[in-house]
Scaffold this motif. Sequence first.
Motif, PDB file in Angstrom:
ATOM      1  N   LYS A 134       0.822  -1.211   0.000  1.00 15.22           N
ATOM      2  CA  LYS A 134       0.000   0.000   0.000  1.00 15.22           C
ATOM      3  C   LYS A 134       0.858   1.263   0.000  1.00 15.22           C
ATOM      4  CE  LYS A 134      -3.932  -2.170   2.345  1.00 15.22           C
ATOM      5  NZ  LYS A 134      -4.786  -2.193   3.569  1.00 15.22           N
ATOM      6  N   GLU A 135       2.011   1.216   0.656  1.00 15.78           N
ATOM      7  CA  GLU A 135       2.877   2.385   0.715  1.00 15.78           C
ATOM      8  C   GLU A 135       3.546   2.685  -0.626  1.00 15.78           C
ATOM      9  OE1 GLU A 135       5.634   1.653   3.872  1.00 15.78           O
ATOM     10  OE2 GLU A 135       4.063   1.593   5.407  1.00 15.78           O
ATOM     11  N   ALA A 136       3.706   1.663  -1.452  1.00 19.60           N
ATOM     12  CA  ALA A 136       4.381   1.847  -2.733  1.00 19.60           C
ATOM     13  C   ALA A 136       3.494   2.621  -3.701  1.00 19.60           C
ATOM     14  CB  ALA A 136       4.751   0.496  -3.327  1.00 19.60           C
ATOM     15  N   ASP A 137       4.111   3.526  -4.442  1.00 20.65           N
ATOM     16  CA  ASP A 137       3.401   4.254  -5.494  1.00 20.65           C
ATOM     17  C   ASP A 137       3.335   3.450  -6.784  1.00 20.65           C
ATOM     18  OD1 ASP A 137       3.133   6.347  -3.744  1.00 20.65           O
ATOM     19  OD2 ASP A 137       4.783   7.534  -4.582  1.00 20.65           O
ATOM     20  N   PHE A 138       3.953   2.305  -6.800  1.00 25.68           N
ATOM     21  CA  PHE A 138       3.976   1.424  -7.969  1.00 25.68           C
ATOM     22  C   PHE A 138       3.256   0.125  -7.620  1.00 25.68           C
ATOM     23  CE2 PHE A 138       7.824   1.249  -5.430  1.00 25.68           C
ATOM     24  CZ  PHE A 138       7.907  -0.085  -5.078  1.00 25.68           C
ATOM     25  N   PRO A 139       2.704  -0.566  -8.612  1.00 26.18           N
ATOM     26  CA  PRO A 139       2.007  -1.816  -8.331  1.00 26.18           C
ATOM     27  C   PRO A 139       2.968  -2.986  -8.146  1.00 26.18           C
ATOM     28  CG  PRO A 139       1.907  -1.353 -10.660  1.00 26.18           C
ATOM     29  CD  PRO A 139       2.573  -0.155 -10.024  1.00 26.18           C
ATOM     30  N   TYR A 140       2.571  -3.933  -7.328  1.00 27.05           N
ATOM     31  CA  TYR A 140       3.232  -5.227  -7.219  1.00 27.05           C
ATOM     32  C   TYR A 140       2.400  -6.255  -7.982  1.00 27.05           C
ATOM     33  CZ  TYR A 140       6.504  -3.868  -3.501  1.00 27.05           C
ATOM     34  OH  TYR A 140       7.512  -3.292  -2.767  1.00 27.05           O
ATOM     35  N   VAL A 141       3.089  -7.241  -8.575  1.00 23.48           N
ATOM     36  CA  VAL A 141       2.386  -8.315  -9.282  1.00 23.48           C
ATOM     37  C   VAL A 141       2.939  -9.659  -8.823  1.00 23.48           C
ATOM     38  CG1 VAL A 141       1.641  -7.084 -11.361  1.00 23.48           C
ATOM     39  CG2 VAL A 141       3.986  -7.955 -11.232  1.00 23.48           C
ATOM     40  N   SER A 142       2.058 -10.643  -8.721  1.00 24.03           N
ATOM     41  CA  SER A 142       2.456 -12.013  -8.403  1.00 24.03           C
ATOM     42  C   SER A 142       1.333 -12.946  -8.822  1.00 24.03           C
ATOM     43  CB  SER A 142       2.751 -12.175  -6.907  1.00 24.03           C
ATOM     44  OG  SER A 142       3.075 -13.523  -6.607  1.00 24.03           O
ATOM     45  N   CYS A 143       1.636 -13.861  -9.704  1.00 23.56           N
ATOM     46  CA  CYS A 143       0.608 -14.765 -10.224  1.00 23.56           C
ATOM     47  C   CYS A 143       0.370 -15.964  -9.321  1.00 23.56           C
ATOM     48  CB  CYS A 143       1.001 -15.250 -11.628  1.00 23.56           C
ATOM     49  SG  CYS A 143       2.415 -16.387 -11.647  1.00 23.56           S
ATOM     50  N   ASN A 144       1.248 -16.186  -8.337  1.00 24.42           N
ATOM     51  CA  ASN A 144       1.157 -17.440  -7.580  1.00 24.42           C
ATOM     52  C   ASN A 144       1.033 -17.258  -6.069  1.00 24.42           C
ATOM     53  OD1 ASN A 144       3.922 -16.547  -7.748  1.00 24.42           O
ATOM     54  ND2 ASN A 144       4.609 -18.560  -7.098  1.00 24.42           N
ATOM     55  N   TRP A 145       0.793 -16.037  -5.599  1.00 22.98           N
ATOM     56  CA  TRP A 145       0.497 -15.804  -4.183  1.00 22.98           C
ATOM     57  C   TRP A 145      -1.016 -15.772  -4.034  1.00 22.98           C
ATOM     58  CZ3 TRP A 145       1.276 -10.522  -1.254  1.00 22.98           C
ATOM     59  CH2 TRP A 145       0.943 -10.690   0.089  1.00 22.98           C
ATOM     60  N   VAL A 146      -1.556 -16.746  -3.292  1.00 24.69           N
ATOM     61  CA  VAL A 146      -3.011 -16.873  -3.196  1.00 24.69           C
ATOM     62  C   VAL A 146      -3.458 -16.899  -1.741  1.00 24.69           C
ATOM     63  CG1 VAL A 146      -3.202 -18.101  -5.392  1.00 24.69           C
ATOM     64  CG2 VAL A 146      -2.939 -19.403  -3.283  1.00 24.69           C
ATOM     65  N   ASP A 147      -4.674 -16.440  -1.524  1.00 24.13           N
ATOM     66  CA  ASP A 147      -5.340 -16.503  -0.223  1.00 24.13           C
ATOM     67  C   ASP A 147      -6.182 -17.781  -0.220  1.00 24.13           C
ATOM     68  OD1 ASP A 147      -7.092 -16.221   1.977  1.00 24.13           O
ATOM     69  OD2 ASP A 147      -6.943 -14.032   1.872  1.00 24.13           O
TER      70      ASP A 147
END
Length: 586
Positions: A134-147
Amino acid sequence: MKHFISRRNFLKAVGVTAAASAMAAAVPQASAGFLTGKDAAVTILYTNDVHTYIDNKSPKLTYAAIAAMKQGYVDEGKPVLLVDAGDHIQGTAYGSMDDGATIIELMNEAGYDIATLGNHEFDYGMARAKAIIKEADFPYVSCNWVDLRTGLRVLPAVKLFPAGGKWIAFVGITTPESFTKSTPAYFMNAKQTRYIYDILGGDDGRKLYDAVQKGIDKAKTLGADIIIGLGHLGVDPSSSPWTSEEVIANTTGFDAFIDGHSHTVMENKQVYDAAGKPVTLTQTGSYLANVGKMTIAEDGAITTELISTADVSDAAVAATAEAWINDVDTMLGEQIATTDIKFYINDPAAGKRRIRMGETNLGDFVADGIYTYFNEVEQLDCDIAMMNGGGIRTDVAAGKWTFKTCKQISPFGNVACLMSVTGKQIQDALEFGARFVGPEGKENGGFLHVAGATYEIHTDIPNTVLTDDKNVWMGSATGTPRVQNVRIYNKKTGAYEPLDLNRTYALAGMNYTLRNLGDGFAMFDGAELIKDYVSEDYLVMSTYAMIFDAVNDMPVLSSANSPLASYPGYLLNYENPYGAGRIQVV
């Protein structure tokens, strides 16, 4: 503690979320500096495994230099993107002293456009990992981190950018090793009875490959012209079947892959995908030794190079970094000891990171610090101490030691604890930690350094320890143990005596290993806790350093001056880079 990010606080005050897109679905967006409506070559600047090494001196690379490099392309009207492949908030005191907050501030100011999560982004706990996003001004991406509670991805799998008349997609990938190379407990519910998050991997890698292929296919559906893997996977054999090379070989559709995790200097390696198409794989090494430059030509051809120096700097970014460096150096700068000894995590002859596969003098020193803390400071009867090699992070030159020295060695903020365990649990832990030791020199962050004990590793005996698909311990060796002749120091007799599998011992270590399943150590479940949260890792070490015998009121670190020198027969040899001979590899 530092107060920071007034700009972000202002945005929050007026109701603007700085990283609103980070947790949202992948929606193509334009951003000043890379959007262009005509065909043109596109530059992608990339970093990986920076590990908070922000105190590099000119002409070495810094976030200020990278910011200026990117801005140079912007000023010329050329399309440019700046991306990171993970492990940026942990590694030195400059990250751990505020749980990575200033690092994210620096990345924001440098103009990062996108990043993926490395395993060390989870080191401050799950709540902090999400806060960083949330603090980052840029997006994070990850295809394999799941809830696992919802079955949904925590982050978008893919993000598209319009650049040079093309749509460029990044598919984010996080190493499944994050469970054991961070802390498995962080991925579990509060009672640590079940996992509520997964980072898809699978024993054979299929879960990971399938997740990546779905990300690639989504990028195609969204209209991507160029598809780039932004992964924190690495190429180490110990990471198999989850290496970047294996992911490429078992998927189709990547044009290039920007990697991290193994700290490999790889300017350009061609790896063939499942359809026989060559894919450019690249990685910068670590600690800002290089910044990568990928060029996508108008016809889509991809070239890469690694840049190791820069003579440009962004003044604002440099000022932010300098202020924080000064703050940390002031907070931790007090000298606590001096020494003529160089302490090692690396093999001084071979150059390899020996701390994860064999004994070193720094491994002995850190373990001795834990052992001494409970025996001499807490006045509890500690029989043996263990320290995982992955928790010891840097060589230390001869000269003065400060609190910062200790924080650089152990930056994680783990705390020491003492537990009552059986000899069988000690045997299981040593066997588990030694499962990768062999002639091929395979690294393992869970390799155990010991104080108050000695043991042998017989590398001709195969590993038969039972583990699950996350490399967490599940059961004792089913065959002949490769760890043999374990001996525990008897403080009364001054002798090292054979380990009794049925006896109870007082074992000290960090709660990361003994209580939180760190590096997969699950054999201590059910052990009785004697004392927990006595002190943070670097303070345990600092305390040990400060009680060495002093010369002119300054403790001098040497074997003869250690408080353990008064223990008859205790194995001490800090002067030898390879330690006192507590661990024999047979």
